[in-house]
Design a protein around this motif. Structure first.
Motif, PDB file in Angstrom:
ATOM      1  N   GLU A  76       0.830  -1.204   0.000  1.00 18.15           N
ATOM      2  CA  GLU A  76       0.000   0.000   0.000  1.00 18.15           C
ATOM      3  C   GLU A  76       0.865   1.255   0.000  1.00 18.15           C
ATOM      4  O   GLU A  76       0.580   2.229  -0.713  1.00 18.15           O
ATOM      5  N   ASN A  77       1.942   1.230   0.785  1.00 19.16           N
ATOM      6  CA  ASN A  77       2.836   2.385   0.835  1.00 19.16           C
ATOM      7  C   ASN A  77       3.544   2.589  -0.499  1.00 19.16           C
ATOM      8  O   ASN A  77       3.714   3.725  -0.960  1.00 19.16           O
ATOM      9  N   LEU A  78       3.949   1.487  -1.132  1.00 12.94           N
ATOM     10  CA  LEU A  78       4.603   1.585  -2.436  1.00 12.94           C
ATOM     11  C   LEU A  78       3.644   2.149  -3.477  1.00 12.94           C
ATOM     12  O   LEU A  78       4.025   3.008  -4.286  1.00 12.94           O
ATOM     13  N   ALA A  79       2.398   1.690  -3.447  1.00 13.13           N
ATOM     14  CA  ALA A  79       1.400   2.202  -4.391  1.00 13.13           C
ATOM     15  C   ALA A  79       1.152   3.685  -4.150  1.00 13.13           C
ATOM     16  O   ALA A  79       1.041   4.469  -5.111  1.00 13.13           O
ATOM     17  N   GLY A  80       1.081   4.090  -2.878  1.00 15.64           N
ATOM     18  CA  GLY A  80       0.880   5.507  -2.561  1.00 15.64           C
ATOM     19  C   GLY A  80       2.048   6.362  -3.010  1.00 15.64           C
ATOM     20  O   GLY A  80       1.861   7.476  -3.526  1.00 15.64           O
ATOM     21  N   THR A  81       3.272   5.843  -2.844  1.00 16.20           N
ATOM     22  CA  THR A  81       4.460   6.578  -3.278  1.00 16.20           C
ATOM     23  C   THR A  81       4.450   6.774  -4.791  1.00 16.20           C
ATOM     24  O   THR A  81       4.715   7.872  -5.293  1.00 16.20           O
ATOM     25  N   ASN A  82       4.146   5.711  -5.527  1.00 20.69           N
ATOM     26  CA  ASN A  82       4.081   5.817  -6.985  1.00 20.69           C
ATOM     27  C   ASN A  82       3.012   6.811  -7.420  1.00 20.69           C
ATOM     28  O   ASN A  82       3.199   7.564  -8.389  1.00 20.69           O
ATOM     29  N   GLN A  83       1.905   6.808  -6.712  1.00 20.08           N
ATOM     30  CA  GLN A  83       0.804   7.715  -7.036  1.00 20.08           C
ATOM     31  C   GLN A  83       1.228   9.174  -6.856  1.00 20.08           C
ATOM     32  O   GLN A  83       0.986  10.016  -7.739  1.00 20.08           O
ATOM     33  N   ILE A  84       1.873   9.471  -5.747  1.00 16.16           N
ATOM     34  CA  ILE A  84       2.323  10.843  -5.491  1.00 16.16           C
ATOM     35  C   ILE A  84       3.378  11.255  -6.502  1.00 16.16           C
ATOM     36  O   ILE A  84       3.369  12.385  -7.017  1.00 16.16           O
ATOM     37  N   HIS A  85       4.295  10.354  -6.841  1.00 15.27           N
ATOM     38  CA  HIS A  85       5.327  10.681  -7.831  1.00 15.27           C
ATOM     39  C   HIS A  85       4.712  10.996  -9.188  1.00 15.27           C
ATOM     40  O   HIS A  85       5.128  11.944  -9.865  1.00 15.27           O
ATOM     41  N   ARG A  86       3.713  10.224  -9.588  1.00 15.68           N
ATOM     42  CA  ARG A  86       3.042  10.489 -10.858  1.00 15.68           C
ATOM     43  C   ARG A  86       2.347  11.851 -10.830  1.00 15.68           C
ATOM     44  O   ARG A  86       2.379  12.604 -11.814  1.00 15.68           O
ATOM     45  N   ALA A  87       1.700  12.171  -9.710  1.00 13.54           N
ATOM     46  CA  ALA A  87       1.010  13.453  -9.592  1.00 13.54           C
ATOM     47  C   ALA A  87       2.006  14.614  -9.641  1.00 13.54           C
ATOM     48  O   ALA A  87       1.734  15.651 -10.265  1.00 13.54           O
ATOM     49  N   VAL A  88       3.144  14.453  -8.996  1.00 13.44           N
ATOM     50  CA  VAL A  88       4.167  15.507  -8.999  1.00 13.44           C
ATOM     51  C   VAL A  88       4.690  15.735 -10.415  1.00 13.44           C
ATOM     52  O   VAL A  88       4.820  16.883 -10.869  1.00 13.44           O
ATOM     53  N   LEU A  89       4.993  14.660 -11.129  1.00 13.41           N
ATOM     54  CA  LEU A  89       5.502  14.804 -12.487  1.00 13.41           C
ATOM     55  C   LEU A  89       4.481  15.488 -13.396  1.00 13.41           C
ATOM     56  O   LEU A  89       4.835  16.343 -14.210  1.00 13.41           O
ATOM     57  N   ARG A  90       3.214  15.127 -13.234  1.00 14.91           N
ATOM     58  CA  ARG A  90       2.182  15.771 -14.054  1.00 14.91           C
ATOM     59  C   ARG A  90       2.029  17.236 -13.673  1.00 14.91           C
ATOM     60  O   ARG A  90       1.820  18.100 -14.543  1.00 14.91           O
ATOM     61  N   MET A  91       2.170  17.557 -12.397  1.00 15.79           N
ATOM     62  CA  MET A  91       2.021  18.935 -11.938  1.00 15.79           C
ATOM     63  C   MET A  91       3.141  19.818 -12.473  1.00 15.79           C
ATOM     64  O   MET A  91       2.942  21.025 -12.689  1.00 15.79           O
ATOM     65  N   LEU A  92       4.323  19.248 -12.703  1.00 13.51           N
ATOM     66  CA  LEU A  92       5.465  20.029 -13.158  1.00 13.51           C
ATOM     67  C   LEU A  92       5.515  20.199 -14.671  1.00 13.51           C
ATOM     68  O   LEU A  92       6.381  20.920 -15.178  1.00 13.51           O
ATOM     69  N   ASP A  93       4.619  19.547 -15.392  1.00 14.30           N
ATOM     70  CA  ASP A  93       4.640  19.635 -16.853  1.00 14.30           C
ATOM     71  C   ASP A  93       4.304  21.021 -17.400  1.00 14.30           C
ATOM     72  O   ASP A  93       4.998  21.519 -18.292  1.00 14.30           O
ATOM     73  N   PRO A  94       3.226  21.688 -16.932  1.00 10.58           N
ATOM     74  CA  PRO A  94       2.833  22.974 -17.546  1.00 10.58           C
ATOM     75  C   PRO A  94       3.918  24.039 -17.381  1.00 10.58           C
ATOM     76  O   PRO A  94       4.633  24.082 -16.374  1.00 10.58           O
ATOM     77  N   VAL A  95       3.998  24.914 -18.376  1.00  9.86           N
ATOM     78  CA  VAL A  95       4.966  26.012 -18.336  1.00  9.86           C
ATOM     79  C   VAL A  95       4.264  27.359 -18.174  1.00  9.86           C
ATOM     80  O   VAL A  95       4.921  28.398 -18.150  1.00  9.86           O
ATOM     81  N   GLU A  96       2.948  27.352 -18.055  1.00 14.87           N
ATOM     82  CA  GLU A  96       2.183  28.568 -17.818  1.00 14.87           C
ATOM     83  C   GLU A  96       1.291  28.374 -16.605  1.00 14.87           C
ATOM     84  O   GLU A  96       0.903  27.245 -16.257  1.00 14.87           O
ATOM     85  N   PHE A  97       0.933  29.509 -15.967  1.00 17.06           N
ATOM     86  CA  PHE A  97       0.253  29.454 -14.678  1.00 17.06           C
ATOM     87  C   PHE A  97      -1.149  28.848 -14.781  1.00 17.06           C
ATOM     88  O   PHE A  97      -1.518  27.982 -13.988  1.00 17.06           O
ATOM     89  N   GLU A  98      -1.936  29.295 -15.747  1.00 15.52           N
ATOM     90  CA  GLU A  98      -3.315  28.807 -15.826  1.00 15.52           C
ATOM     91  C   GLU A  98      -3.398  27.308 -16.098  1.00 15.52           C
ATOM     92  O   GLU A  98      -4.141  26.592 -15.419  1.00 15.52           O
ATOM     93  N   PRO A  99      -2.646  26.772 -17.074  1.00 17.33           N
ATOM     94  CA  PRO A  99      -2.662  25.311 -17.234  1.00 17.33           C
ATOM     95  C   PRO A  99      -2.165  24.570 -15.998  1.00 17.33           C
ATOM     96  O   PRO A  99      -2.659  23.490 -15.672  1.00 17.33           O
ATOM     97  N   PHE A 100      -1.203  25.178 -15.295  1.00 15.93           N
ATOM     98  CA  PHE A 100      -0.692  24.589 -14.056  1.00 15.93           C
ATOM     99  C   PHE A 100      -1.817  24.410 -13.041  1.00 15.93           C
ATOM    100  O   PHE A 100      -1.961  23.344 -12.432  1.00 15.93           O
ATOM    101  N   LEU A 101      -2.643  25.452 -12.875  1.00 19.15           N
ATOM    102  CA  LEU A 101      -3.731  25.364 -11.909  1.00 19.15           C
ATOM    103  C   LEU A 101      -4.865  24.471 -12.415  1.00 19.15           C
ATOM    104  O   LEU A 101      -5.451  23.708 -11.643  1.00 19.15           O
ATOM    105  N   ARG A 102      -5.185  24.563 -13.684  1.00 21.84           N
ATOM    106  CA  ARG A 102      -6.288  23.764 -14.210  1.00 21.84           C
ATOM    107  C   ARG A 102      -5.971  22.273 -14.136  1.00 21.84           C
ATOM    108  O   ARG A 102      -6.873  21.445 -13.937  1.00 21.84           O
TER     109      ARG A 102
END
Length: 236
Positions: A76-102
């Motif tokens: 469960e902890n490994l799955a949660g870690t992978n989930q957070i890592h995926r979310a972080v990588l997706r969050m860092l993709d946008p290069v503009e503020f509005e897409p970042f928030l959306r």
């Protein structure tokens, strides 16, 4: 069979003699043999070896249960870690503020499996700019002190960076039209650096067991730390 004496098939007897481990490894067979031995000794004799074996078996059962629980928690902890890592990588993709928030209310929310993601920023200004109006489903502005009051619920206890709690329903100031469906939330307090008012990232779920006070907060604290650093780019 002769009289009351039972004889064992010769081939089975030879198999047992050649492979005694197949009986020793079978718990049900061993228990049956021990029970038969106790009956043959009579009711006035206490078999200390049998008692010791029963206690060892009970201890083994507890150890096996603990082992299974530890493995399940590790997965469960490994799955949660992978989930957070995926979310972080997706969050860092946008290069503009509005897409970042959306993306917070879109793909990031989907990766985290939450039903709502809301960013609350405190501001001393009463007027909302155009960006805030366009991003009203993700971003909201609040008066200074709102975040501390919201997270603490009026209590004087020290605030933690991450607060997990169950809800009867969400706060409409945070979740808007979705407020009545929220049953648990994670409140991630944000520090944007010296001279800046704090922020809050609220993750809301319709599942009352998604966020509870008994859960660990290390992964969400890491996610909040990455989000803080990403936000500082846009606030500078």
């Amino acid at each position: 069979m002769s009289g009351n004496t039972l004889t064992i098939d010769e081939s089975l007897r030879e198999e047992i003699i050649s492979r005694p481990d197949m009986i020793l490894d079978d718990r049900d067979l061993m228990q049956a043999l021990i029970a038969a031995n106790e009956r043959s000794m009579g009711g006035n004799i206490v078999d200390l070896r049998g008692i010791a074996m029963e206690r060892l078996e009970a201890r083994l059962d507890r150890l096996e249960d603990t082992h299974r629980s530890v493995i399940a928690a590790a997965y469960e902890n490994l799955a949660g870690t992978n989930q957070i890592h995926r979310a972080v990588l997706r969050m860092l993709d946008p290069v503009e503020f509005e897409p970042f928030l959306r993306d917070l209310a879109g793909e990031v929310a989907q990766i985290l499996r939450v039903d709502a993601v809301r960013l609350v920023l405190e501001s001393g200004q009463n007027d909302r700019d155009t960006a805030v109006r366009r991003l009203g489903d993700v971003l909201s502005m609040a008066e200074p002190g709102f975040i501390e009051d919201y997270v603490s619920e009026g209590r004087a206890a020290p605030l933690r960076p991450v607060t997990l709690r169950q809800l009867s329903e969400g706060d409409s100031r945070i979740y808007g039209e979705k407020a009545s469906w929220m049953r648990s939330e994670a409140c991630l307090r944000l520090d944007f650096g010296p001279g800046r008012l704090p922020g809050l990232l609220a993750l809301g779920s319709e599942d009352p067991h998604m966020f509870t006070p008994q859960q660990g907060t290390d992964l969400l604290a890491f996610f909040a730390g990455v989000f803080e650093r990403a936000m500082r780019r846009w606030l500078s």
